[in-house]
Design a protein around this motif. Sequence first.
Motif, PDB file in Angstrom:
ATOM      1  N   GLU A  47       0.825  -1.162  -0.003  1.00  0.00           N
ATOM      2  CA  GLU A  47      -0.124   0.232   0.013  1.00  0.00           C
ATOM      3  C   GLU A  47       0.883   1.225  -0.103  1.00  0.00           C
ATOM      4  OE1 GLU A  47      -3.901   1.982   2.573  1.00  0.00           O
ATOM      5  OE2 GLU A  47      -3.336  -0.250   2.513  1.00  0.00           O
ATOM      6  N   THR A  48       1.203   1.654  -1.311  1.00  0.00           N
ATOM      7  CA  THR A  48       1.974   2.904  -1.343  1.00  0.00           C
ATOM      8  C   THR A  48       1.679   4.247  -0.789  1.00  0.00           C
ATOM      9  OG1 THR A  48       1.348   3.361  -3.366  1.00  0.00           O
ATOM     10  CG2 THR A  48       2.995   1.822  -3.361  1.00  0.00           C
ATOM     11  N   SER A  49       0.296   4.122  -0.805  1.00  0.00           N
ATOM     12  CA  SER A  49      -0.281   5.574  -0.261  1.00  0.00           C
ATOM     13  C   SER A  49      -0.021   5.699   1.368  1.00  0.00           C
ATOM     14  CB  SER A  49      -1.886   5.354  -0.316  1.00  0.00           C
ATOM     15  OG  SER A  49      -2.610   4.322  -0.184  1.00  0.00           O
ATOM     16  N   LYS A  50       0.282   4.821   1.999  1.00  0.00           N
ATOM     17  CA  LYS A  50       0.805   4.976   3.356  1.00  0.00           C
ATOM     18  C   LYS A  50       1.987   4.535   3.823  1.00  0.00           C
ATOM     19  CE  LYS A  50      -3.943   4.285   4.864  1.00  0.00           C
ATOM     20  NZ  LYS A  50      -5.244   3.564   5.645  1.00  0.00           N
ATOM     21  N   ALA A  51       2.739   4.158   2.678  1.00  0.00           N
ATOM     22  CA  ALA A  51       4.024   3.639   3.105  1.00  0.00           C
ATOM     23  C   ALA A  51       5.077   4.822   3.355  1.00  0.00           C
ATOM     24  CB  ALA A  51       4.695   3.147   1.727  1.00  0.00           C
ATOM     25  N   ARG A  81      10.981   6.076   2.664  1.00  0.00           N
ATOM     26  CA  ARG A  81      12.223   5.073   2.593  1.00  0.00           C
ATOM     27  C   ARG A  81      11.743   3.971   1.620  1.00  0.00           C
ATOM     28  NH1 ARG A  81      16.534   2.635   7.055  1.00  0.00           N
ATOM     29  NH2 ARG A  81      17.749   1.509   5.629  1.00  0.00           N
ATOM     30  N   LYS A  82      10.602   3.541   2.022  1.00  0.00           N
ATOM     31  CA  LYS A  82       9.957   2.270   1.192  1.00  0.00           C
ATOM     32  C   LYS A  82       9.579   2.699   0.117  1.00  0.00           C
ATOM     33  CE  LYS A  82       7.184  -1.629   2.117  1.00  0.00           C
ATOM     34  NZ  LYS A  82       6.405  -2.207   3.080  1.00  0.00           N
ATOM     35  N   LEU A  83       8.824   4.260  -0.225  1.00  0.00           N
ATOM     36  CA  LEU A  83       8.702   4.423  -1.425  1.00  0.00           C
ATOM     37  C   LEU A  83       9.676   4.752  -2.398  1.00  0.00           C
ATOM     38  CD1 LEU A  83       5.791   7.374  -0.971  1.00  0.00           C
ATOM     39  CD2 LEU A  83       5.622   5.187  -2.390  1.00  0.00           C
ATOM     40  N   THR A  84      10.948   5.318  -1.795  1.00  0.00           N
ATOM     41  CA  THR A  84      12.080   5.609  -2.760  1.00  0.00           C
ATOM     42  C   THR A  84      12.567   4.124  -3.368  1.00  0.00           C
ATOM     43  OG1 THR A  84      12.463   7.362  -1.440  1.00  0.00           O
ATOM     44  CG2 THR A  84      14.539   6.534  -2.689  1.00  0.00           C
ATOM     45  N   THR A 103      13.392   0.336  -7.877  1.00  0.00           N
ATOM     46  CA  THR A 103      13.366  -1.127  -8.218  1.00  0.00           C
ATOM     47  C   THR A 103      12.125  -1.826  -8.988  1.00  0.00           C
ATOM     48  OG1 THR A 103      12.299  -1.853  -5.944  1.00  0.00           O
ATOM     49  CG2 THR A 103      14.772  -1.615  -6.262  1.00  0.00           C
ATOM     50  N   GLU A 104      10.771  -1.091  -8.660  1.00  0.00           N
ATOM     51  CA  GLU A 104       9.662  -1.660  -9.304  1.00  0.00           C
ATOM     52  C   GLU A 104       9.256  -0.838 -10.362  1.00  0.00           C
ATOM     53  OE1 GLU A 104       8.553  -4.747  -8.431  1.00  0.00           O
ATOM     54  OE2 GLU A 104      10.200  -4.894  -7.122  1.00  0.00           O
ATOM     55  N   ILE A 105       9.632   0.557 -10.484  1.00  0.00           N
ATOM     56  CA  ILE A 105       8.933   1.056 -11.525  1.00  0.00           C
ATOM     57  C   ILE A 105      10.026   2.271 -12.220  1.00  0.00           C
ATOM     58  CG2 ILE A 105       7.561   3.227 -11.642  1.00  0.00           C
ATOM     59  CD1 ILE A 105       6.411   2.788  -8.850  1.00  0.00           C
ATOM     60  N   GLY A 106       9.715   2.231 -13.592  1.00  0.00           N
ATOM     61  CA  GLY A 106      10.666   2.968 -14.581  1.00  0.00           C
ATOM     62  C   GLY A 106       9.678   4.035 -14.988  1.00  0.00           C
ATOM     63  N   LYS A 159      21.256   0.868  -5.959  1.00  0.00           N
ATOM     64  CA  LYS A 159      22.491   0.386  -5.196  1.00  0.00           C
ATOM     65  C   LYS A 159      22.001  -0.978  -4.535  1.00  0.00           C
ATOM     66  CE  LYS A 159      20.922   3.022  -1.026  1.00  0.00           C
ATOM     67  NZ  LYS A 159      21.303   4.016   0.055  1.00  0.00           N
ATOM     68  N   HIS A 160      20.505  -1.061  -4.608  1.00  0.00           N
ATOM     69  CA  HIS A 160      20.018  -2.227  -4.131  1.00  0.00           C
ATOM     70  C   HIS A 160      20.084  -3.481  -5.049  1.00  0.00           C
ATOM     71  CE1 HIS A 160      18.557  -0.095  -0.603  1.00  0.00           C
ATOM     72  NE2 HIS A 160      18.022   0.972  -1.328  1.00  0.00           N
ATOM     73  N   SER A 161      20.248  -2.923  -6.372  1.00  0.00           N
ATOM     74  CA  SER A 161      20.177  -4.086  -7.652  1.00  0.00           C
ATOM     75  C   SER A 161      21.787  -4.771  -7.619  1.00  0.00           C
ATOM     76  CB  SER A 161      19.952  -3.515  -8.746  1.00  0.00           C
ATOM     77  OG  SER A 161      21.126  -2.892  -9.327  1.00  0.00           O
ATOM     78  N   SER A 162      21.555  -5.961  -8.301  1.00  0.00           N
ATOM     79  CA  SER A 162      22.764  -6.806  -8.506  1.00  0.00           C
ATOM     80  C   SER A 162      23.237  -6.375  -9.798  1.00  0.00           C
ATOM     81  CB  SER A 162      22.439  -8.063  -8.495  1.00  0.00           C
ATOM     82  OG  SER A 162      21.535  -8.632  -9.352  1.00  0.00           O
ATOM     83  N   PHE A 163      22.800  -5.264 -10.672  1.00  0.00           N
ATOM     84  CA  PHE A 163      23.344  -5.115 -12.038  1.00  0.00           C
ATOM     85  C   PHE A 163      24.434  -4.089 -11.732  1.00  0.00           C
ATOM     86  CE2 PHE A 163      18.413  -5.263 -12.800  1.00  0.00           C
ATOM     87  CZ  PHE A 163      18.450  -6.609 -13.227  1.00  0.00           C
TER      88      PHE A 163
END
Length: 220
Positions: free
Chosen positions: A70-74, A77-80, A85-88, A112-116
């Motif tokens: 639920e992004t509307s209440k995240a 930090r979680k939104l960032t 990672t999930e949205i382009g 920085k959280h990715s393995s790429f």
Amino acid sequence: MSLITIDKVTKKYQQGQKTINAADGITLHVEEGEFIVIIGPSGSGKSTLLQLVGGLDRPTTGTISINKIETSKASERKLTRLRRTEIGFIFQSFNLIPTLTAIQNVEAAISKHSSFDKSRSEEMLKLVNLEHRMNHLPSLLSGGEQQRVAIARALVNDPKIILADEPTGNLDSKTGEEIMRLLRDLNQKQGKTIILITHSEYVQKFADRVLKIRDGKIVN
């Protein structure tokens, strides 16, 4: 379970004594792998809706969930992290850093959280047929080439969702068609879920579903 769930979302702004309903009770379910085009005139609320879905703004009321979060209440930090990672994101004005080359612009978006590693940037530029221009600054690229760099940047973290804000708005019709075919290929061949907003009627033919928005409401 829908990938994106928008439930009775409103977004209100105060403009002096007047309340603007930029989003007015919108409910929408987006399935994984869908290509949705939202069409409407300037001021209809389509950009507000895209910003709400992307977590760039929060609704006044209602809820938005992405992949059961639920992004509307995240938290911010979680939104960032979700955005990286999930949205382009793809923007009308490309939003490239003018002092960086094409490949450096793409590299700058690697989470920085990715393995790429940096080879991923080269891979993405090859995907959009720009490997021969990867060391050029944005000022040396055409509008269509700059938008291809922006698409490569949006893809570099392998997001499930692409949010495109008038991606053909600064392009001529022929180049705009090329960009739309590229986005459609990403949807069909890689399963990317795409929400694209536009005021251009011709873009509709690329969509699985076309929604019209007016005065902050989905009208079809």
